[in-house]
Write a protein that holds these residues in place. Structure first.
Motif, PDB file in Angstrom:
ATOM      1  N   ASN A   1      38.110  40.216  39.834  1.00 43.00           N
ATOM      2  CA  ASN A   1      37.759  39.614  41.132  1.00 43.00           C
ATOM      3  C   ASN A   1      38.031  38.115  41.139  1.00 43.00           C
ATOM      4  N   GLU A   2      37.657  37.450  40.046  1.00 42.37           N
ATOM      5  CA  GLU A   2      37.904  36.010  39.964  1.00 42.37           C
ATOM      6  C   GLU A   2      39.401  35.707  39.969  1.00 42.37           C
ATOM      7  N   MET A   3      40.174  36.525  39.258  1.00 41.96           N
ATOM      8  CA  MET A   3      41.620  36.339  39.233  1.00 41.96           C
ATOM      9  C   MET A   3      42.217  36.547  40.624  1.00 41.96           C
ATOM     10  N   LYS A   4      41.724  37.553  41.342  1.00 43.96           N
ATOM     11  CA  LYS A   4      42.224  37.799  42.696  1.00 43.96           C
ATOM     12  C   LYS A   4      41.915  36.613  43.600  1.00 43.96           C
ATOM     13  N   LYS A   5      40.682  36.081  43.499  1.00 40.82           N
ATOM     14  CA  LYS A   5      40.311  34.928  44.327  1.00 40.82           C
ATOM     15  C   LYS A   5      41.198  33.730  43.997  1.00 40.82           C
ATOM     16  N   ALA A   6      41.394  33.478  42.702  1.00 38.50           N
ATOM     17  CA  ALA A   6      42.233  32.350  42.295  1.00 38.50           C
ATOM     18  C   ALA A   6      43.664  32.548  42.778  1.00 38.50           C
ATOM     19  N   PHE A   7      44.178  33.772  42.687  1.00 39.37           N
ATOM     20  CA  PHE A   7      45.535  34.067  43.150  1.00 39.37           C
ATOM     21  C   PHE A   7      45.641  33.848  44.655  1.00 39.37           C
ATOM     22  N   GLN A   8      44.622  34.272  45.407  1.00 40.67           N
ATOM     23  CA  GLN A   8      44.648  34.097  46.861  1.00 40.67           C
ATOM     24  C   GLN A   8      44.632  32.623  47.230  1.00 40.67           C
ATOM     25  N   VAL A   9      43.834  31.823  46.509  1.00 37.81           N
ATOM     26  CA  VAL A   9      43.801  30.384  46.777  1.00 37.81           C
ATOM     27  C   VAL A   9      45.162  29.767  46.492  1.00 37.81           C
ATOM     28  N   CYS A  10      45.748  30.130  45.343  1.00 38.32           N
ATOM     29  CA  CYS A  10      47.077  29.601  44.989  1.00 38.32           C
ATOM     30  C   CYS A  10      48.130  30.030  46.007  1.00 38.32           C
ATOM     31  N   LEU A  11      48.054  31.287  46.428  1.00 38.38           N
ATOM     32  CA  LEU A  11      49.015  31.798  47.407  1.00 38.38           C
ATOM     33  C   LEU A  11      48.865  31.076  48.741  1.00 38.38           C
ATOM     34  N   ALA A  12      47.616  30.817  49.158  1.00 40.69           N
ATOM     35  CA  ALA A  12      47.385  30.102  50.415  1.00 40.69           C
ATOM     36  C   ALA A  12      47.947  28.681  50.338  1.00 40.69           C
ATOM     37  N   GLU A  13      47.725  28.000  49.214  1.00 39.36           N
ATOM     38  CA  GLU A  13      48.267  26.648  49.040  1.00 39.36           C
ATOM     39  C   GLU A  13      49.789  26.674  49.020  1.00 39.36           C
ATOM     40  N   PHE A  14      50.361  27.666  48.350  1.00 38.85           N
ATOM     41  CA  PHE A  14      51.816  27.799  48.303  1.00 38.85           C
ATOM     42  C   PHE A  14      52.379  28.036  49.698  1.00 38.85           C
TER      43      PHE A  14
ATOM     44  N   SER B   1      18.906  47.225  30.038  1.00 38.05           N
ATOM     45  CA  SER B   1      19.225  47.004  31.448  1.00 38.05           C
ATOM     46  C   SER B   1      19.795  45.614  31.684  1.00 38.05           C
ATOM     47  N   GLU B   2      19.603  44.684  30.744  1.00 39.44           N
ATOM     48  CA  GLU B   2      20.090  43.325  30.879  1.00 39.44           C
ATOM     49  C   GLU B   2      21.533  43.171  30.412  1.00 39.44           C
ATOM     50  N   CYS B   3      22.077  44.184  29.741  1.00 45.36           N
ATOM     51  CA  CYS B   3      23.417  44.092  29.160  1.00 45.36           C
ATOM     52  C   CYS B   3      24.484  44.225  30.234  1.00 45.36           C
ATOM     53  N   VAL B   4      25.623  43.651  29.953  1.00 49.83           N
ATOM     54  CA  VAL B   4      26.765  43.734  30.852  1.00 49.83           C
ATOM     55  C   VAL B   4      27.822  44.576  30.152  1.00 49.83           C
ATOM     56  N   SER B   5      28.305  45.582  30.849  1.00 49.49           N
ATOM     57  CA  SER B   5      29.286  46.462  30.229  1.00 49.49           C
ATOM     58  C   SER B   5      30.682  45.850  30.295  1.00 49.49           C
ATOM     59  N   ARG B   6      31.584  46.387  29.505  1.00 55.08           N
ATOM     60  CA  ARG B   6      32.968  45.915  29.511  1.00 55.08           C
ATOM     61  C   ARG B   6      33.609  46.110  30.872  1.00 55.08           C
ATOM     62  N   SER B   7      33.326  47.227  31.495  1.00 54.73           N
ATOM     63  CA  SER B   7      33.930  47.476  32.810  1.00 54.73           C
ATOM     64  C   SER B   7      33.418  46.474  33.840  1.00 54.73           C
ATOM     65  N   ASP B   8      32.123  46.074  33.732  1.00 54.66           N
ATOM     66  CA  ASP B   8      31.591  45.053  34.636  1.00 54.66           C
ATOM     67  C   ASP B   8      32.293  43.719  34.410  1.00 54.66           C
ATOM     68  N   ILE B   9      32.471  43.369  33.136  1.00 56.26           N
ATOM     69  CA  ILE B   9      33.164  42.117  32.811  1.00 56.26           C
ATOM     70  C   ILE B   9      34.603  42.173  33.313  1.00 56.26           C
ATOM     71  N   LYS B  10      35.244  43.305  33.101  1.00 61.89           N
ATOM     72  CA  LYS B  10      36.632  43.474  33.554  1.00 61.89           C
ATOM     73  C   LYS B  10      36.709  43.330  35.071  1.00 61.89           C
ATOM     74  N   GLU B  11      35.763  43.918  35.789  1.00 62.93           N
ATOM     75  CA  GLU B  11      35.754  43.839  37.249  1.00 62.93           C
ATOM     76  C   GLU B  11      35.497  42.405  37.709  1.00 62.93           C
ATOM     77  N   MET B  12      34.571  41.704  37.044  1.00 62.30           N
ATOM     78  CA  MET B  12      34.286  40.316  37.412  1.00 62.30           C
ATOM     79  C   MET B  12      35.509  39.438  37.192  1.00 62.30           C
ATOM     80  N   ILE B  13      36.157  39.623  36.050  1.00 69.63           N
ATOM     81  CA  ILE B  13      37.351  38.833  35.758  1.00 69.63           C
ATOM     82  C   ILE B  13      38.454  39.153  36.763  1.00 69.63           C
TER      83      ILE B  13
END
Length: 188
Positions: free
Chosen positions: A114-127, A100-112
């Motif tokens: 989400n983080e990429m989307k947030k970073a893209f939104q920040v960059c887009l807002a600054e641009f 139950s403590e393990c993280v699946s590949r799909s969870d890691i993929k989703e986290m990455i």
């Protein structure tokens, strides 16, 4: 030949350095946390690899390892164990969970993702902010240019009307001049 430390980029003086056997980069002993009191054999010096080359080496088979969450240092003595069972059908193969403590590949993929989307939104807002600032500056300059063009246009129209009035007056003066000449001729 100048030897520069690949870690701190300063010049190496003396024999307090290691040379990587693969990439030939030099490193200070202190940059590698090596202290002179520690003895190192010549064989090890000859085949020593720098941290970059070690990281580039292919890793061993890790198919039996689990992805575990990082643990606080106080819980470091806790071990996670899991038992594997063979999946009974193809659908179950993709969804086998080891613990139950393990993280699946799909969870890691989703986290990455989400983080990429947030970073893209920040960059887009600054641009967008930067672009809007530059567009406001351009709009101000275009307004100034437009004002200058309107002023020049008004001056041109005034000049044009003055030229037209002068041409009309010139025509009238030419006619009067011809009449006066004809009168002078008749008087002569």
């Amino acid at each position: 030949m100048n030897k520069n430390c690949a870690a701190c980029c300063s010049t190496i003086e003396g024999d307090d350095y290691f040379k990587c056997s693969r990439c030939s980069d030099f490193y200070h002993h202190l940059c590698l946390n090596y202290y002179a009191s520690e003895d190192i054999s010549n064989e090890l010096k000859v085949c020593w690899l720098c941290p970059s080359c070690i990281n580039k080496q292919p890793k061993g088979d890790n198919s039996n390892s689990l992805i575990r969450p990082s643990t606080p240092t106080g819980l470091a003595d806790i071990t996670f164990t899991a038992t594997r069972r063979k999946p009974q059908n193809k659908q179950e193969t993709a969804s086998v969970s080891f613990c139950s403590e393990c993280v699946s590949r799909s969870d890691i993929k989703e986290m990455i993702s989400n983080e990429m989307k947030k970073a893209f939104q920040v960059c887009l807002a600054e641009f967008n902010k930067s672009l809007n600032t530059q567009l406001e500056n351009l709009n101000e300059k275009f307004s100034e240019i437009k004002g200058s063009i309107e002023f020049m246009n008004n001056q041109f129209e005034l000049f044009k009307s003055n030229v037209h009035a002068n041409n009309e007056e010139l025509k009238v003066l030419k006619k009067k001049n011809e009449l006066l000449r004809s009168e002078v001729n008749s008087l002569n």
